[in-house]
Design an enzyme around this catalytic site. Sequence first.
Site, PDB file in Angstrom:
ATOM      1  N   HIS A 186       0.754  -1.117  -0.084  1.00 15.09           N
ATOM      2  CA  HIS A 186      -0.175  -0.007  -0.004  1.00 15.09           C
ATOM      3  C   HIS A 186       1.031   1.118  -0.123  1.00 15.09           C
ATOM      4  CE1 HIS A 186      -3.146   2.776   0.992  1.00 15.09           C
ATOM      5  NE2 HIS A 186      -4.062   1.825   1.421  1.00 15.09           N
ATOM      6  N   GLU A 292      -0.567   0.911  -5.499  1.00 17.22           N
ATOM      7  CA  GLU A 292      -0.307  -0.246  -4.587  1.00 17.22           C
ATOM      8  C   GLU A 292      -0.361  -1.395  -5.389  1.00 17.22           C
ATOM      9  OE1 GLU A 292      -3.847  -0.034  -1.925  1.00 17.22           O
ATOM     10  OE2 GLU A 292      -3.706   2.307  -2.084  1.00 17.22           O
TER      11      GLU A 292
HETATM   12  O1  LIG Z   1      -7.745   3.577   6.176  1.00  8.17           O
HETATM   13  P1  LIG Z   1      -7.075   2.575   5.588  1.00  8.17           P
HETATM   14  O2  LIG Z   1      -7.613   1.218   6.137  1.00  8.17           O
HETATM   15  O3  LIG Z   1      -5.333   2.325   5.660  1.00  8.17           O
HETATM   16  O4  LIG Z   1      -7.334   2.138   4.169  1.00  8.17           O
HETATM   17  C1  LIG Z   1      -7.117   3.338   3.347  1.00  8.17           C
HETATM   18  C2  LIG Z   1      -7.503   2.806   1.908  1.00  8.17           C
HETATM   19  O5  LIG Z   1      -6.869   1.674   1.297  1.00  8.17           O
HETATM   20  C3  LIG Z   1      -6.853   1.371  -0.076  1.00  8.17           C
HETATM   21  O6  LIG Z   1      -6.056   0.627  -0.493  1.00  8.17           O
HETATM   22  C4  LIG Z   1      -8.364   1.227  -0.333  1.00  8.17           C
HETATM   23  O7  LIG Z   1      -8.781   0.833  -1.714  1.00  8.17           O
HETATM   24  C5  LIG Z   1      -9.303   2.126   0.201  1.00  8.17           C
HETATM   25  O8  LIG Z   1     -10.680   1.780   0.252  1.00  8.17           O
HETATM   26  C6  LIG Z   1      -9.203   2.344   1.649  1.00  8.17           C
HETATM   27  O9  LIG Z   1      -9.809   3.551   2.212  1.00  8.17           O
END
Ligand SMILES: O=P(O)(O)OC[C@H]1O[C@@H](O)[C@H](O)[C@@H](O)[C@@H]1O
Length: 316
Positions: A186, A292
Amino acid sequence: MVDRPNKPMALATTPGLPPQPQVNFSHGNSRVTAVLPTGDNVTILLYGATVISWKNRFGTEKLWVSDAAKLDGSKAVRGGIPLVFPVFGTSPDHAATSKLPQHGFARNSRWEFLGKSSSESAGPSDSSVKLDFGLSSATLDDSVKGQWPFTFSLIYSVTLTPESLSTSIVVTNDGDKPIEFQVLMHTYLRVDDISKIQVTGLEDSPYVDKVDAAKTKSQSGAVTITGETDRVYTPAKGPSHAVVVSEEGEEVFTVVRDNLKDVVVWNPWTEKAAGMGDFEPKDGFKQMICIEAGAVNGWTTLDAGDAFEGAQTISD
Ligand SMILES: O=P(O)(O)OC[C@H]1O[C@@H](O)[C@H](O)[C@@H](O)[C@@H]1O
């Protein structure tokens, strides 16, 4: 958590030759840092094996990390490269992962540092360092084991060269029943101005638009970001074809994947950023784009005894 002090820069000596700078490395209670002879450096928190900094030789930070990110192990890090495993988002209809929190447990677990290997012999500009981290069912918190009762091991490797940062994961099924999982790196890339960004390499590719009722659409032309964006692409040209982030026409990041078929493009924009307590400054979404690399559209099945490997290489 308190880190032990950094070790001083090590110098390799060969009789008759001046000392050569080596990879400088420090391993504290909570983080690992490596600095190449060129000055490029990377820092990884043991919590989540989260890469929280990647700087080039000029000291320029390449990753975006929120000013309000928790780095003390109390919450997944808002920024850097959190690792999503074994579920992307939540999956109430998928029995095996339905009890897990959003994006799984890898980013909230403390990983073990397994060691480093470095290469400096060819000279500073060819130096590199690989840092390995491990997490397995044997070291997982009991509370998490109850939510995901599989026997597995993960090895996550972070490799820094003067030109690139690579992250790779090996998932091994050490149990006697198949494992279904999703995995995603991510990555929060730091940019100067989101309004000047173009992402190429996703043309003519199908994507699931998570901000439009999960409709499947097709990308025409380059991706630009003008509002909340949350898309799961399965690039038509395959993993080895680069996804390129350009700013005002200049290429700033190139992401090449290995065995990771999907690419999530995420920017929370104004309202979502305002709603996240750990997102600061609130207009920080203008300086970031998440590209990502992962396998998140559907499930990857790993039979007993099998291993899966996937990787990304980001060049700046
Ligand atoms: O707030 P988190 O759990 O770190 O997620 C952040 C984002 O991560 C992304 O990978 C998702 O596609 C989103 O939907 C999500 O909002």
